[in-house]
Design an enzyme around this catalytic site. Sequence first.
Site, PDB file in Angstrom:
ATOM      1  N   THR A 145       0.829  -1.218   0.000  1.00  0.00           N
ATOM      2  CA  THR A 145       0.000   0.000   0.000  1.00  0.00           C
ATOM      3  C   THR A 145       0.858   1.261   0.000  1.00  0.00           C
ATOM      4  O   THR A 145       0.701   2.136  -0.859  1.00  0.00           O
ATOM      5  CB  THR A 145      -0.930   0.000   1.238  1.00  0.00           C
ATOM      6  N   LYS A 183       4.272   4.556  18.496  1.00  0.00           N
ATOM      7  CA  LYS A 183       4.361   5.947  18.032  1.00  0.00           C
ATOM      8  C   LYS A 183       4.652   6.908  19.183  1.00  0.00           C
ATOM      9  O   LYS A 183       5.476   7.814  19.036  1.00  0.00           O
ATOM     10  CB  LYS A 183       3.062   6.334  17.312  1.00  0.00           C
TER      11      LYS A 183
HETATM   12  N1  HSE Z   1      -2.463   1.344  11.088  1.00  0.00           N
HETATM   13  C1  HSE Z   1      -1.968   2.679  11.257  1.00  0.00           C
HETATM   14  C2  HSE Z   1      -3.136   3.569  11.668  1.00  0.00           C
HETATM   15  C3  HSE Z   1      -1.382   3.157   9.966  1.00  0.00           C
HETATM   16  O1  HSE Z   1      -4.284   3.142  11.527  1.00  0.00           O
HETATM   17  O2  HSE Z   1      -2.904   4.666  12.151  1.00  0.00           O
HETATM   18  C4  HSE Z   1      -0.674   4.475  10.059  1.00  0.00           C
HETATM   19  O3  HSE Z   1       0.449   4.394  10.901  1.00  0.00           O
END
Ligand code: HSE
Length: 397
Positions: free
Chosen positions: A10, A199
Amino acid sequence: MKIAVMGYGTIGSGVVEVLKINQNKIAERAGQPVEVKYILDLREFPDDPMEDKIVHDYQVIVNDPEIGIVVETMGGVEPAYTYVREMLLAGKQVTTSNKNLVAAKGAELIQLAREHNVNFQFEASVGGGIPIIRPLNKCLTADEIEEITGILNGTTNYMLTKMASEGAEFDAVLKDAQEKGYAEKDPTADVEGHDSCRKIAILTSLVCGRQVDYEDILCEGITKISAVDLKYASAMNRCVKLLATSRKQGETYSCMVAPFMLPAEHPLCNVNGVFNGIFVHGNVLGDAMFYGSGAGKLPTASAVVSDIVDMVKHTNVNIYINWKSEKLALKSYRESKNRFFVRTNSDRETVEKAFGAVQYVEAGVPGELGFTTEEMRESEFETKAAQIALVNRIRLG
Ligand code: HSE
């Protein structure tokens, strides 16, 4: 500038698309054209216009002196780590969207890039298309960052938004998010909060300059959030959001990922769908908010390509990033203070014996009580909650 893209999924295909859509503007901003020479993937892409660029052996890229920049969009720690390491050792600059890699190996790869006078950048690893890594590294450098609180996962925010507005079921909205390309390959990382946790660990490492291990952070996802919880939230004029928080406490930070009930007027209540919102408080800046597309093919690719442009402009110049391998010991979440919303099958007498005076919430849910507590330490809450028949509890923001 000739580049290679590792991983044609993606995000990788999004990077190729963005470089094509905005080819001229990107060349103008970078000061030279950017051309994809190789795409590394295990698969074949017979009908793809980039078919002739596909290679299966990463050594082709390592050994080609024409390649100046490598994009890593494979995901996961291995083999991404091995490939990225070799690219840096070969004097190539690397950008990645891979938060698993950055959270686990960020400090080491930054150091390696510095030793080889190249750059390792990762703007897309947090906040999708929202600039947050470069602002923290370049713009908010005059401040002691005292708090970062954000909605850092687009998938769960999309799900919670749909569950609240349409009364949709958890599984149906997850499937929808996966189809839209927001979710991780294994959506457990999204719904259990691990993605947000990595994160906030990355952001905290950047602001403190040391290694914050995501395994040390209390991590609760949204799997226990039900339609009944959202009904109570609505009765209290609150929204439910999965927050990732990091607060400075003396010489260290206290971090947590968990669902919170926020008052409707809270700015993060207006961050809906796949959008992310990140609140930053600096001791001299005061408050700043970053808001935008937090996941998805093109927004994330936009952040990757912004790294490419920055690295073209910094060929042979290492941009210093203050993130050392030395580990930061976080303050235990059990010492932090919160108010709680609680659902219980116990009666009022049992509730008040454990918690003292509480405020009951009437949401028309039969067979149980809902109430909110005063502010207390997490450890104190755990002791009191053990005395009642707990159905669920959500922190109040
Ligand atoms: N899976 C992650 C989200 C993708 O939904 O934020 C972006 O880091």
